[in-house]
Motif scaffolding. Structure first.
Motif, PDB file in Angstrom:
ATOM      1  N   VAL A 232      -4.779 -12.359  -6.813  1.00  0.00           N
ATOM      2  CA  VAL A 232      -5.477 -13.599  -7.179  1.00  0.00           C
ATOM      3  C   VAL A 232      -4.592 -14.456  -8.080  1.00  0.00           C
ATOM      4  O   VAL A 232      -4.434 -15.669  -7.879  1.00  0.00           O
ATOM      5  N   ASN A 233      -3.978 -13.840  -9.091  1.00  0.00           N
ATOM      6  CA  ASN A 233      -3.140 -14.591 -10.028  1.00  0.00           C
ATOM      7  C   ASN A 233      -1.808 -15.010  -9.421  1.00  0.00           C
ATOM      8  O   ASN A 233      -1.132 -15.883  -9.974  1.00  0.00           O
ATOM      9  N   LEU A 234      -1.436 -14.401  -8.304  1.00  0.00           N
ATOM     10  CA  LEU A 234      -0.250 -14.852  -7.580  1.00  0.00           C
ATOM     11  C   LEU A 234      -0.592 -15.960  -6.586  1.00  0.00           C
ATOM     12  O   LEU A 234       0.299 -16.460  -5.889  1.00  0.00           O
ATOM     13  N   GLY A 235      -1.870 -16.346  -6.536  1.00  0.00           N
ATOM     14  CA  GLY A 235      -2.299 -17.423  -5.646  1.00  0.00           C
ATOM     15  C   GLY A 235      -2.418 -17.021  -4.195  1.00  0.00           C
ATOM     16  O   GLY A 235      -2.454 -17.874  -3.309  1.00  0.00           O
ATOM     17  N   LEU A 236      -2.514 -15.713  -3.929  1.00  0.00           N
ATOM     18  CA  LEU A 236      -2.538 -15.245  -2.546  1.00  0.00           C
ATOM     19  C   LEU A 236      -3.942 -15.229  -1.960  1.00  0.00           C
ATOM     20  O   LEU A 236      -4.110 -15.393  -0.749  1.00  0.00           O
ATOM     21  N   ILE A 237      -4.957 -15.009  -2.791  1.00  0.00           N
ATOM     22  CA  ILE A 237      -6.334 -14.955  -2.310  1.00  0.00           C
ATOM     23  C   ILE A 237      -7.241 -15.691  -3.297  1.00  0.00           C
ATOM     24  O   ILE A 237      -6.919 -15.794  -4.489  1.00  0.00           O
ATOM     25  N   PRO A 238      -8.390 -16.205  -2.829  1.00  0.00           N
ATOM     26  CA  PRO A 238      -9.334 -16.874  -3.732  1.00  0.00           C
ATOM     27  C   PRO A 238     -10.118 -15.845  -4.543  1.00  0.00           C
ATOM     28  O   PRO A 238     -10.028 -14.642  -4.293  1.00  0.00           O
ATOM     29  N   PRO A 363      -1.706 -13.254 -20.000  1.00  0.00           N
ATOM     30  CA  PRO A 363      -1.460 -13.708 -18.624  1.00  0.00           C
ATOM     31  C   PRO A 363      -2.311 -12.943 -17.619  1.00  0.00           C
ATOM     32  O   PRO A 363      -2.620 -11.760 -17.816  1.00  0.00           O
ATOM     33  N   GLY A 364      -2.701 -13.623 -16.544  1.00  0.00           N
ATOM     34  CA  GLY A 364      -3.605 -13.037 -15.569  1.00  0.00           C
ATOM     35  C   GLY A 364      -3.106 -11.741 -14.963  1.00  0.00           C
ATOM     36  O   GLY A 364      -3.879 -10.802 -14.739  1.00  0.00           O
ATOM     37  N   LEU A 365      -1.785 -11.650 -14.688  1.00  0.00           N
ATOM     38  CA  LEU A 365      -1.235 -10.436 -14.105  1.00  0.00           C
ATOM     39  C   LEU A 365      -1.392  -9.249 -15.052  1.00  0.00           C
ATOM     40  O   LEU A 365      -1.732  -8.129 -14.637  1.00  0.00           O
ATOM     41  N   ILE A 366      -1.155  -9.492 -16.338  1.00  0.00           N
ATOM     42  CA  ILE A 366      -1.295  -8.415 -17.323  1.00  0.00           C
ATOM     43  C   ILE A 366      -2.766  -8.021 -17.471  1.00  0.00           C
ATOM     44  O   ILE A 366      -3.096  -6.839 -17.600  1.00  0.00           O
ATOM     45  N   LEU A 367      -3.667  -9.017 -17.434  1.00  0.00           N
ATOM     46  CA  LEU A 367      -5.099  -8.724 -17.519  1.00  0.00           C
ATOM     47  C   LEU A 367      -5.537  -7.854 -16.350  1.00  0.00           C
ATOM     48  O   LEU A 367      -6.315  -6.903 -16.516  1.00  0.00           O
ATOM     49  N   GLY A 368      -5.030  -8.166 -15.145  1.00  0.00           N
ATOM     50  CA  GLY A 368      -5.356  -7.339 -13.989  1.00  0.00           C
ATOM     51  C   GLY A 368      -4.897  -5.902 -14.175  1.00  0.00           C
ATOM     52  O   GLY A 368      -5.610  -4.959 -13.850  1.00  0.00           O
ATOM     53  N   ALA A 369      -3.686  -5.746 -14.735  1.00  0.00           N
ATOM     54  CA  ALA A 369      -3.169  -4.402 -14.986  1.00  0.00           C
ATOM     55  C   ALA A 369      -4.023  -3.671 -16.030  1.00  0.00           C
ATOM     56  O   ALA A 369      -4.269  -2.465 -15.908  1.00  0.00           O
ATOM     57  N   ILE A 370      -4.488  -4.404 -17.050  1.00  0.00           N
ATOM     58  CA  ILE A 370      -5.333  -3.805 -18.089  1.00  0.00           C
ATOM     59  C   ILE A 370      -6.651  -3.311 -17.495  1.00  0.00           C
ATOM     60  O   ILE A 370      -7.105  -2.196 -17.778  1.00  0.00           O
ATOM     61  N   LEU A 371      -7.270  -4.142 -16.639  1.00  0.00           N
ATOM     62  CA  LEU A 371      -8.545  -3.755 -16.035  1.00  0.00           C
ATOM     63  C   LEU A 371      -8.369  -2.569 -15.081  1.00  0.00           C
ATOM     64  O   LEU A 371      -9.221  -1.669 -15.034  1.00  0.00           O
ATOM     65  N   ALA A 372      -7.273  -2.582 -14.317  1.00  0.00           N
ATOM     66  CA  ALA A 372      -7.014  -1.448 -13.434  1.00  0.00           C
ATOM     67  C   ALA A 372      -6.794  -0.174 -14.253  1.00  0.00           C
ATOM     68  O   ALA A 372      -7.283   0.905 -13.881  1.00  0.00           O
ATOM     69  N   ALA A 373      -6.081  -0.311 -15.368  1.00  0.00           N
ATOM     70  CA  ALA A 373      -5.866   0.846 -16.248  1.00  0.00           C
ATOM     71  C   ALA A 373      -7.192   1.330 -16.829  1.00  0.00           C
ATOM     72  O   ALA A 373      -7.429   2.549 -16.940  1.00  0.00           O
ATOM     73  N   ASN A 374      -8.073   0.384 -17.171  1.00  0.00           N
ATOM     74  CA  ASN A 374      -9.390   0.754 -17.689  1.00  0.00           C
ATOM     75  C   ASN A 374     -10.169   1.547 -16.646  1.00  0.00           C
ATOM     76  O   ASN A 374     -10.824   2.551 -16.955  1.00  0.00           O
ATOM     77  N   GLY A 375     -10.095   1.096 -15.385  1.00  0.00           N
ATOM     78  CA  GLY A 375     -10.761   1.835 -14.314  1.00  0.00           C
ATOM     79  C   GLY A 375     -10.195   3.233 -14.146  1.00  0.00           C
ATOM     80  O   GLY A 375     -10.944   4.204 -13.960  1.00  0.00           O
ATOM     81  N   CYS A 376      -8.864   3.368 -14.236  1.00  0.00           N
ATOM     82  CA  CYS A 376      -8.230   4.687 -14.107  1.00  0.00           C
ATOM     83  C   CYS A 376      -8.646   5.601 -15.258  1.00  0.00           C
ATOM     84  O   CYS A 376      -8.906   6.802 -15.048  1.00  0.00           O
TER      85      CYS A 376
END
Length: 398
Positions: A232-238, A363-376
């Motif tokens: 999403v943050n790379l602009g690939l999907i809505p 940054p959005g990419l780092i936030l995505g990594a944080i949330l994925a880490a939270n899920g793990c």
């Protein structure tokens, strides 16, 4: 002093809570569809489809209740429930990513499932045939079940063919289904009070405790959210932030209704907690269906709840741990693993809550990594809790 009934333990069974939550969702949908079809409000169909799939998944994960009958909550059943939940979560977050898959899946769950349950009720010896011999309230149970299953089949037809009838009739069908679910919930509650179940299935027979089943759903939610935010943050999907916030509120509400787990800690499943669960769930349902209408309010609410819940949990975990370390007593390794996972998870939760209140903090990419880490971390915590439960069960005297 007599304690207020609002704070006393709720006597609603899990089946009744599920029926009431589903009924509330359909009633809200029916009410909202009238201004939607009148052109007054926007409408996010993917948010609705994803929400319905998550509610179906909740029934499967919480009780083993599927559209094709009731099963023990064993591994395959839990896997099916989490798969349906994952499809629903992705459908909510990413518009049109899965194409017609959500529509076809809902048609199957509502239509084929409704028909199967209707035939099962009519033909099975331990359902309508037996209920008729009891008479009284059980006759109302037959009427309520028939109504729910028939309207469910109608809903499937309307999902499969969305332009088959005018919008006002679609909204009316949603209202009718919601009312039927609420009526069925009332009948089931009266029966459960007059004829209490003989016993509940043990967690050992179902594989996962209900608390851990809810933890599994939240872990999958966070992991998928984090992974999806990367493209999403790379602009690939809505992406639909409104549905993301709405679904998170729905999961908060489901946890409160199921096990009394709130964003700021676990409480007894009292009437107050159940009421708040319905409020949270109702706000989330509206946000999933109507894009943008509650984004600002829910962003603030989710941010504050995550920060407060993270701080409270860290305090609850850290203070006893520090006392035990000072006393010099041995701490079991598995306890250290669980507490470490809890601390890390809540640090990430506080960080996520802060980003909700302070835009562009991370940054959005780092936030995505944080949330994925939270899920793990959530899934790792689940694994350790299940390991501890199995050890305790083995050590229990026969």
């Amino acid at each position: 002093m007599v304690e207020s009934k609002l704070f006393q333990a709720a006597d609603l069974s899990m089946e009744v809570v599920i029926l009431l939550f589903g009924g509330m969702a359909m009633l809200i949908l029916g009410i909202l569809l009238f201004p939607v079809y009148a052109g007054v409000l926007p409408y996010y169909e993917n948010g609705l489809f994803g929400l319905l799939l998550v509610i179906f998944a909740f029934q499967i994960v919480a009780m083993g209740k599927t559209p094709f009958g009731d099963f023990k909550r064993n591994g395959p059943v839990m896997f099916c429930g989490i798969t349906v939940a994952a499809v629903g979560i992705v459908t909510c977050f990413i518009p049109d990513l899965l194409g017609n898959v959500p529509r076809m899946l809902l048609t199957l769950l509502f239509g084929v499932g409704g028909l199967f349950l209707l035939l099962q009720m009519v033909l099975a010896k331990d359902k309508a045939r037996l209920w008729r011999t009891y008479g009284g309230i059980f006759n109302y149970l037959i009427v309520a079940c028939c109504t729910v299953y028939l309207v469910q089949i109608l809903i499937a037809v309307l999902i499969f063919k969305p332009n088959l009838v005018p919008g006002s009739l679609v909204a009316s069908a949603a209202l009718l289904y919601g009312l039927a679910l609420v009526y069925l919930a009332c009948v089931v509650q009266k029966i459960s009070r007059r004829h209490p179940p003989a016993g509940q299935a043990s967690d050992s027979a179902t594989g996962l405790s209900l608390d851990n089943a809810m933890l599994l759903m939240m872990g999958v939610f966070m992991l998928l959210l984090g992974l999806l935010l990367l493209p999403v943050n790379l602009g690939l999907i809505p992406f639909s932030p409104s549905a993301q916030l709405g679904l998170l509120m729905v999961l908060f509400g489901i946890q409160m209704l199921a096990v009394g787990s709130t964003p700021i800690g676990a409480f007894e499943r009292s009437w107050l907690v159940i009421l708040l669960g319905f409020v949270f769930g109702g706000l989330g349902i509206v946000s999933c269906i109507i894009p943008g209408i509650l984004v600002v309010a829910l962003t603030f609410m989710v941010g504050v709840l995550n920060i407060a819940g993270g701080i409270v949990t860290i305090a609850k975990v850290s203070l006893p741990l520090l006392k035990e370390r000072k006393s010099g007593g041995p701490i079991p390794p598995i306890r250290i693993k669980i507490d470490s996972a809890l601390l890390l998870m809540n640090i990430l939760t506080i960080l996520f809550g802060t980003t909700m209140l302070v835009s562009n903090l991370i940054p959005g990419l780092i936030l995505g990594a944080i949330l994925a880490a939270n899920g793990c971390v959530l899934l790792y915590l689940l694994y350790q809790l299940e390991t501890l439960r199995k050890v305790q069960r083995r050590e229990m005297p026969v």
